[in-house]
Design a protein around this motif. Structure first.
Motif, PDB file in Angstrom:
ATOM      1  N   ARG A 293      52.063  54.025  15.222  1.00 35.72           N
ATOM      2  CA  ARG A 293      51.052  54.748  15.971  1.00 35.72           C
ATOM      3  C   ARG A 293      50.224  53.804  16.857  1.00 35.72           C
ATOM      4  N   GLN A 294      49.986  52.588  16.391  1.00 37.28           N
ATOM      5  CA  GLN A 294      49.305  51.624  17.248  1.00 37.28           C
ATOM      6  C   GLN A 294      50.141  51.330  18.489  1.00 37.28           C
ATOM      7  N   ASP A 295      51.438  51.193  18.307  1.00 41.70           N
ATOM      8  CA  ASP A 295      52.320  50.951  19.454  1.00 41.70           C
ATOM      9  C   ASP A 295      52.311  52.132  20.418  1.00 41.70           C
ATOM     10  N   ALA A 296      52.057  53.335  19.885  1.00 39.96           N
ATOM     11  CA  ALA A 296      52.025  54.540  20.728  1.00 39.96           C
ATOM     12  C   ALA A 296      50.681  54.715  21.440  1.00 39.96           C
ATOM     13  N   GLY A 297      49.688  53.875  21.108  1.00 39.68           N
ATOM     14  CA  GLY A 297      48.398  53.946  21.785  1.00 39.68           C
ATOM     15  C   GLY A 297      47.217  54.313  20.921  1.00 39.68           C
ATOM     16  N   ASP A 298      47.457  54.674  19.653  1.00 38.42           N
ATOM     17  CA  ASP A 298      46.340  54.976  18.766  1.00 38.42           C
ATOM     18  C   ASP A 298      45.613  53.687  18.386  1.00 38.42           C
ATOM     19  N   GLN A 299      44.349  53.841  18.014  1.00 37.15           N
ATOM     20  CA  GLN A 299      43.573  52.678  17.580  1.00 37.15           C
ATOM     21  C   GLN A 299      43.334  52.780  16.076  1.00 37.15           C
ATOM     22  N   ILE A 300      43.757  51.745  15.353  1.00 33.86           N
ATOM     23  CA  ILE A 300      43.634  51.720  13.897  1.00 33.86           C
ATOM     24  C   ILE A 300      42.353  50.967  13.559  1.00 33.86           C
ATOM     25  N   VAL A 301      41.400  51.660  12.901  1.00 34.13           N
ATOM     26  CA  VAL A 301      40.090  51.076  12.627  1.00 34.13           C
ATOM     27  C   VAL A 301      39.824  51.121  11.121  1.00 34.13           C
ATOM     28  N   THR A 302      38.739  50.488  10.723  1.00 34.06           N
ATOM     29  CA  THR A 302      38.380  50.387   9.314  1.00 34.06           C
ATOM     30  C   THR A 302      37.732  51.674   8.809  1.00 34.06           C
ATOM     31  N   HIS A 303      38.254  52.193   7.707  1.00 31.65           N
ATOM     32  CA  HIS A 303      37.570  53.228   6.936  1.00 31.65           C
ATOM     33  C   HIS A 303      37.225  52.645   5.571  1.00 31.65           C
ATOM     34  N   GLY A 304      38.079  51.773   5.113  1.00 33.42           N
ATOM     35  CA  GLY A 304      37.766  50.946   3.958  1.00 33.42           C
ATOM     36  C   GLY A 304      37.916  51.641   2.634  1.00 33.42           C
ATOM     37  N   THR A 305      37.394  50.993   1.622  1.00 37.81           N
ATOM     38  CA  THR A 305      37.399  51.561   0.285  1.00 37.81           C
ATOM     39  C   THR A 305      36.637  52.878   0.316  1.00 37.81           C
ATOM     40  N   HIS A 306      37.226  53.930  -0.259  1.00 40.58           N
ATOM     41  CA  HIS A 306      36.703  55.272  -0.034  1.00 40.58           C
ATOM     42  C   HIS A 306      35.571  55.601  -0.992  1.00 40.58           C
ATOM     43  N   SER A 307      34.511  54.789  -0.947  1.00 43.43           N
ATOM     44  CA  SER A 307      33.314  55.043  -1.746  1.00 43.43           C
ATOM     45  C   SER A 307      32.094  54.873  -0.848  1.00 43.43           C
ATOM     46  N   ARG A 308      31.014  55.495  -1.234  1.00 44.18           N
ATOM     47  CA  ARG A 308      29.806  55.522  -0.396  1.00 44.18           C
ATOM     48  C   ARG A 308      29.128  54.154  -0.401  1.00 44.18           C
ATOM     49  N   MET A 309      28.909  53.604   0.782  1.00 43.63           N
ATOM     50  CA  MET A 309      28.370  52.252   0.864  1.00 43.63           C
ATOM     51  C   MET A 309      26.933  52.161   0.375  1.00 43.63           C
ATOM     52  N   HIS A 310      26.170  53.242   0.511  1.00 42.77           N
ATOM     53  CA  HIS A 310      24.772  53.163   0.109  1.00 42.77           C
ATOM     54  C   HIS A 310      24.608  53.131  -1.410  1.00 42.77           C
ATOM     55  N   GLU A 311      25.693  53.393  -2.146  1.00 40.87           N
ATOM     56  CA  GLU A 311      25.606  53.416  -3.603  1.00 40.87           C
ATOM     57  C   GLU A 311      25.850  52.050  -4.237  1.00 40.87           C
TER      58      GLU A 311
END
Length: 454
Positions: A293-311
């Motif tokens: 998908r990156q080669d097709a033009g999508d941008q792969i970004v950070t979502h990270g560990t799927h837990s709430r950062m404020h916690e």
């Protein structure tokens, strides 16, 4: 109502810097009664030495080198983007003198203890079943081709909306609206908002003849407490823009949505959870599919560990998580690693300090209704976006972005989820975007416009 927009999907990078510089030069001339810029006085990036306990990457291959020849970012940012772009454009009101302001509803007072810039801010409060409205006359200020940007802080986020309403001498009005704030209490701080237009009277206001500027705080809580400071004007963009952001790197996008994207030539943002893709979790794109998908033009970004950062109570653990997540993208040569989408839209003052060490731009303050941003005045790490659950709302976002040359960021997960419109509606949305006077962009292009000329 339409505006003269440039050709859809033009190449932004070649013209962004020149256009922005010209806009800023003209901005000062139009703001005849304002006081000028003033500089930021931030405290820079925070540091820490934590180890990531949630990411597959253990950080052993961390690199602090500059961006390599393949365009893959360095692990740490070169500067704190929130401080670097803290005060865009030109001042309209620094709130050092509250004499021009009238409190119409709720309460308002100067606060010398909680300040974004200068010696005081404007503290606004109200109880249950009472909104806040304050206003002032605004003369000798030409807002033609300008958008608004202000600093805001609240101890009562979530079910709250902040509007800036401008009214011309004949009663026509325009309302700019930040529909939701997901900055988590109690660890709150300032952020800059540059909200897009939410609605306008049937007769377009004369932006060179604004008589009244009003701040509204609408809420559905036992109380509301908000601070406003540093109201500024920034140049309006030269086109309308749409970002199509998919969280979690869903296979739904890969199998069902990506062929339609490719037919239109539309890029998408893929916010990836490293462990899920590394493990080839059911319903999630694998690493090889993300690379495709990156080669097709999508941008792969950070979502990270799927837990709430404020916690996170342990700041070393928080930084280790951020460092490990970004390092995973770098090691896999994903070029969007400088950008981040917060899981559950969760962030607070402490997490922003660490996020700014690894990422330049991201967010979000997410709402279920129209929730646009201006292009040149937003806080780099507190962008707004709209849940892509309803086709009509999404189309209205696109219409407003095209009409007022602003940006709508629409969010999706998977077609079976209640926070994502059905597949057939999504395909109709893409066709609607293709026929509209907007461009589909990535974080790279939005960031190029935000930083050019500032």
């Amino acid at each position: 109502m339409t505006r003269d927009n440039t050709t859809r999907r033009r190449f932004l990078a070649t013209s962004g810097a020149a256009a922005m510089a010209a806009g800023l030069a003209g901005c000062t001339n139009r703001l005849n009664s304002v006081r000028g810029n003033g500089g930021g006085n931030g405290n820079g990036n925070s540091t820490g030495n934590g180890n990531d306990t949630d990411s597959n990457s253990d950080g052993d291959n961390d690199t602090d080198e500059n961006e390599d020849g393949n365009g893959v970012p360095a692990l740490e940012t070169e500067y704190n983007s929130r401080e670097e772009y803290r005060q865009p454009g030109d001042s309209i009101d620094d709130f050092e003198d509250l004499g021009p302001w009238e409190v119409v509803q709720g309460s308002g007072e100067a606060d010398e203890e909680v300040v974004f810039d200068g010696s005081q801010s404007f503290r606004l409060t109200a109880g249950e079943d009472e909104n806040i409205v304050v206003e002032r006359e605004l003369s000798d200020v030409d807002l033609t081709d300008l958008d608004l940007s202000f600093a805001v802080r609240t101890t009562t986020p979530d079910r709250i909306t902040i509007n800036i309403r401008v009214v011309d001498s004949y009663g026509s009005e325009r309302v700019y609206s930040l529909r939701e704030i997901t900055y988590r209490a109690p660890d709150v701080g300032w952020f800059r908002s540059s909200p897009g237009v939410f609605e306008e009277s049937s007769i377009e206001p004369m932006m060179d003849d604004i008589a009244t500027l009003q701040i509204q705080v609408l809420h559905s809580m036992p109380e509301a407490e908000v601070w406003i400071d540093d109201l500024r004007a920034v140049p309006t963009a030269d086109n309308g823009y749409v970002m199509l952001s998919w969280d979690d790197a869903s296979l739904d996008f890969y199998e069902k949505a990506s062929p339609v994207h490719d037919d239109y030539g539309f890029s998408a943002i893929q916010a990836v959870i490293p462990r899920w893709s590394e493990e080839a979790r059911e319903g999630i794109m694998s690493v090889s599919q993300l690379k495709e998908r990156q080669d097709a033009g999508d941008q792969i970004v950070t979502h990270g560990t799927h837990s709430r950062m404020h916690e996170y109570d342990d700041e070393d653990q928080l930084e280790g998580r951020l460092r490990g997540d970004k390092n995973w993208l770098i090691q896999h040569e994903f070029m969007g690693a400088d950008y981040i989408v917060y899981p559950h839209n969760s962030y607070d003052a402490t997490s922003l300090e660490y996020i700014s060490k690894y990422h330049y731009c991201g967010g979000f303050n997410q709402a279920g209704n129209v929730n646009l941003t201006n292009v040149h005045g937003f806080d780099p790490l507190a962008l707004p976006r709209t849940i892509g659950h309803d086709l009509d709302i999404a189309k209205r976002c696109v219409d407003l972005a095209g009409t007022y040359n602003q940006c709508t960021i629409l969010n999706f997960h998977e077609f079976s989820a209640n926070n994502t419109m059905p597949q057939e509606d999504y395909e109709e949305l893409l066709a609607y975007i293709d026929e509209s006077d907007v461009e589909v962009i990535t974080f790279d292009e939005l960031w190029e416009m935000r930083t050019s000329g500032n």
